[in-house]
Write an enzyme that holds these catalytic residues in place. Structure first.
Site, PDB file in Angstrom:
ATOM      1  N   GLY A  63      68.689 -75.637 -23.115  1.00 17.61           N
ATOM      2  CA  GLY A  63      67.978 -76.869 -22.789  1.00 17.61           C
ATOM      3  C   GLY A  63      66.887 -76.738 -21.753  1.00 17.61           C
ATOM      4  O   GLY A  63      66.504 -77.725 -21.123  1.00 17.61           O
ATOM      5  N   GLY A  92      68.682 -71.669 -25.937  1.00 20.21           N
ATOM      6  CA  GLY A  92      69.291 -72.869 -26.504  1.00 20.21           C
ATOM      7  C   GLY A  92      70.021 -73.753 -25.525  1.00 20.21           C
ATOM      8  O   GLY A  92      70.658 -74.729 -25.933  1.00 20.21           O
ATOM      9  N   ASP A 115      85.689 -54.705 -35.225  1.00 17.43           N
ATOM     10  CA  ASP A 115      86.779 -54.673 -34.242  1.00 17.43           C
ATOM     11  C   ASP A 115      86.629 -53.483 -33.293  1.00 17.43           C
ATOM     12  O   ASP A 115      86.781 -53.629 -32.076  1.00 17.43           O
ATOM     13  CB  ASP A 115      88.135 -54.584 -34.954  1.00 17.43           C
ATOM     14  CG  ASP A 115      88.364 -55.767 -35.882  1.00 17.43           C
ATOM     15  OD1 ASP A 115      87.819 -56.840 -35.594  1.00 17.43           O
ATOM     16  OD2 ASP A 115      89.076 -55.602 -36.885  1.00 17.43           O
ATOM     17  N   GLU A 119      94.050 -58.940 -41.955  1.00 15.20           N
ATOM     18  CA  GLU A 119      93.933 -60.233 -41.272  1.00 15.20           C
ATOM     19  C   GLU A 119      95.299 -60.734 -40.807  1.00 15.20           C
ATOM     20  O   GLU A 119      95.407 -61.387 -39.756  1.00 15.20           O
ATOM     21  CB  GLU A 119      93.288 -61.267 -42.197  1.00 15.20           C
ATOM     22  CG  GLU A 119      91.870 -60.917 -42.637  1.00 15.20           C
ATOM     23  CD  GLU A 119      90.931 -60.712 -41.464  1.00 15.20           C
ATOM     24  OE1 GLU A 119      91.155 -61.323 -40.393  1.00 15.20           O
ATOM     25  OE2 GLU A 119      89.979 -59.935 -41.594  1.00 15.20           O
TER      26      GLU A 119
END
Length: 651
Positions: free
Chosen positions: A245, A243, A538, A464
């Site tokens: 280029g 991706g 994690d 969280e």
């Protein structure tokens, strides 16, 4: 016109089908009538005693063919079959039941001498004129060959006529692939093709563009280089993650060079038939030499360029290696004066053969890295031209929000933002649409309707909140952008960070990242006294981070300044570790020690700020989404690097 042609093809198909059916019918009828009927030896002697046999032929001393006299071919002496008493005997009845057909009967004999004596005895007894002949050699005439196999060959000829009729004169018909299988599949672009992509359409990639622009300039103004003794480069290899280029650069070369441009993929050389890959390479370069000066672009060259002798079965004929050998010869063989430049792209440069990478084949290796901040701004400008935007769109803000994104990722963000705005029935795309698009690409689709139990939701909130608290309190942890307990993709909650773009990383920075990753499970243990499976991702990231610090980057005192990283990529083909079992045990012990230390460190920091952790978790349960300002109210203000601080202020 198309319907008329299709109708004509259908007419030919039915004609061939009828002819085929007729010849198949003749073939089976011939087999039905010509095959001799089986009888036993007693039945034969019964027929012989009645004087009905004209001739017998003994073949190979074991099979007897019986030929009846003409008057008995169709008129066997048979009475009314409804009355059993009218039969002469059971053998005569058996003859009728076998079948009333002309031509021959046959049977097998065991002892030829016994059969011959009995035959002569009956012949003398009944004064018969039956002839006997012996055929011990293979009897095969042209007539018999044509009768046996002529039908088959005729059907084969009709089949091939049918195939040839379906092949178009241009070689594009359904059957043309049979004869063009060794031809190159490269697509040719020249000055007659309207290729609109140029170097102006390639944002960023300044270093890579400079390299390929020089190749284009050499083709256009080669005298400027050759008068100084320079030679045209044989090839350039574009290397970079997916991706970034590489193919876009090749398209720009095709649009700028104004010379014949052959484009194909490495897999186009691969075929199940032996020798096809090498044949296609030869055909490709023959066509290129006719058009030179020209450029050949091979995308995903690792399909045929993998290092030879790796992961191949011993004694097998590796067709891929034959194709690679032919490519190596064509690129730098005895013919060295051809103006054919090979441009190739891959994201697996570590597995390419060394002979392919040497100067004289690929003289230049061009790295196409993920774009930096300034390059991401240019890429956004290119893709935003086609969108209907609101006035407050900030390209600098969007570029800073997408660290690590490739050009393809940025194009996807722009497209996804347009879809989100259209879904909300907006006339223009806003900044929030871009943020939602980034969240959608990184985390997945938001699932607000997912049913989660209250006790599970509470555990997720504390998990969280632990991540958010540690990332806010540690100096080197990535600054938080927002934290949410709304399920997205496979995750039940997530925290979004803005990582600092740096070229070097210190042990302190890596340890702070490990500590922040372990903070979710630490918070669960502090509040609930137990842990859950929610920390799987994690733990995976933490283990890899610790392993890389110890075994790759040499950031461990016990292992020392040693790295077991193999940049050649040959470790994937090796079944042994590059270190001893004792060293492996030390590495395992150090990984466990480092993770344990950072886990205890996270627990200590959270215990010291337990009240703030509880407040943050309750806020999450109430609002579901919290931002930087919410954490600042709870934990106080935090100092950030100038660049990141400006971005957070903009947000």
């Amino acid at each position: 016109m198309i319907n008329k042609k299709a109708k004509n093809r259908n007419n030919f198909f039915w004609i061939y089908a009828v002819i085929l059916a007729i010849f198949l019918g003749i073939f089976f009828l011939k087999s039905f009538f010509s095959n001799p009927k089986k009888i036993d030896q007693d039945t034969f002697f019964e027929i012989l005693s009645k004087g009905k046999v004209e001739k017998i032929i003994v073949k190979h001393k074991e099979i007897v063919h019986v030929f009846l006299k003409k008057e008995f071919n169709n008129d066997l002496i048979i009475k009314d079959k409804n009355h059993k008493n009218n039969w002469f005997n059971e053998n005569e009845k058996k003859i009728f039941l076998i079948q009333q057909k002309p031509l021959q009967y046959e049977f097998e004999i065991g002892d030829l001498q016994f059969f011959q004596r009995k035959f002569e005895k009956l012949k003398t007894k009944y004064d018969l004129d039956t002839l006997i002949d012996f055929k011990n050699q293979q009897e095969y005439t042209l007539t018999k060959f044509l009768l046996d196999y002529g039908i088959f060959f005729l059907l084969l000829i009709i089949f091939w006529i049918f195939i040839f009729r379906r092949i178009s004169p241009t070689g594009s018909g359904p059957g043309s692939q049979i004869f063009n299988i060794g031809k190159s599949k490269a697509r040719l672009f020249d000055e007659n093709d309207d290729i609109k992509i140029t170097f102006k359409d390639v944002a960023g990639l300044e270093g890579a563009k400079e390299e390929v622009q020089e190749i284009v300039d050499f083709l256009k103004n080669h005298n400027r280089y050759t008068k100084l003794g320079g030679k045209i480069p044989k090839g350039a290899l574009l290397i970079g993650p997916p991706g970034t280029g590489k193919t876009l650069l090749a398209k720009a070369v095709a649009g700028e060079a104004k010379v014949p441009f052959f484009s194909l993929s490495g897999s186009d050389f691969v075929e199940m038939f032996v020798g096809v890959g090498a044949s296609r390479v030869r055909d490709l370069f023959e066509k290129a030499k006719e058009k030179c000066p020209c450029i050949i672009f091979i995308d995903e060259i690792d399909a045929i360029g993998r290092a030879r002798g790796k992961s191949s079965i011993a004694g097998s004929n590796d067709e891929r290696e034959n194709t690679l050998n032919q490519l190596l010869t064509e690129m730098d063989g005895f013919e060295t004066q051809t103006n054919v430049i090979v441009l190739a792209a891959t994201n697996r440069s570590d597995i390419l053969d060394k002979a392919l990478l040497r100067p004289g084949r690929f003289d230049r290796t061009i790295l196409v890295d993920p774009p930096e901040l300034s390059e991401r701004k240019e890429i956004f400008r290119v893709h935003l031209k086609k969108l209907v935007l609101s006035k407050n769109i900030d390209i600098n803000f969007l570029a800073r929000q997408t660290p690590g994104f490739s050009g393809a990722d940025i194009a996807n963000v722009c497209n996804e933002s347009a879809l989100i705005a259209a879904r909300k029935n907006r006339n223009k795309i806003r900044n929030q649409d871009f943020l939602d698009a980034i969240d959608r690409i990184i985390g997945g689709l938001e699932k607000k309707n997912k049913i989660i139990k209250p006790n599970e939701k509470r555990r997720i909130a504390y998990h969280e909140a632990g991540h958010a608290a540690i990332s806010w309190l540690l100096e080197h942890a990535s600054p938080l952008v927002k934290v949410t307990i709304v399920p997205r993709g496979r995750s039940l909650g997530s925290a979004w960070y803005l990582p600092e773009e740096r070229q070097l990383t210190t042990p302190e920075q890596m340890k702070d990242e490990i500590c922040s990753l372990l903070a979710g499970r630490s918070a669960e243990e502090i509040i609930f006294k137990t842990v859950s499976t929610g920390a799987l991702n994690d733990l995976e990231r933490v283990t890899k981070q610790a392993q890389s610090m110890i075994a790759i980057f040499g950031l461990n005192d016990r292992i020392g300044n040693i790295s077991y990283y193999d940049s050649t990529g040959q470790d994937e083909f090796s079944f042994s570790k590059p270190y001893s079992e004792k060293t492996a045990q030390i590495i395992d012990e150090e990984i466990f020690k480092m993770i344990t230390e950072q886990y205890e460190r996270a627990k200590k920091i959270l215990n010291d700020n337990k009240k703030k952790l509880i407040i943050l978790a309750n806020e999450l349960l109430d609002k579901e989404v919290l931002f930087r300002d919410d954490l600042e109210k709870i934990f106080g203000k935090r100092d950030f690097p100038d660049e990141i601080g400006d971005l957070l202020e903009d947000n």
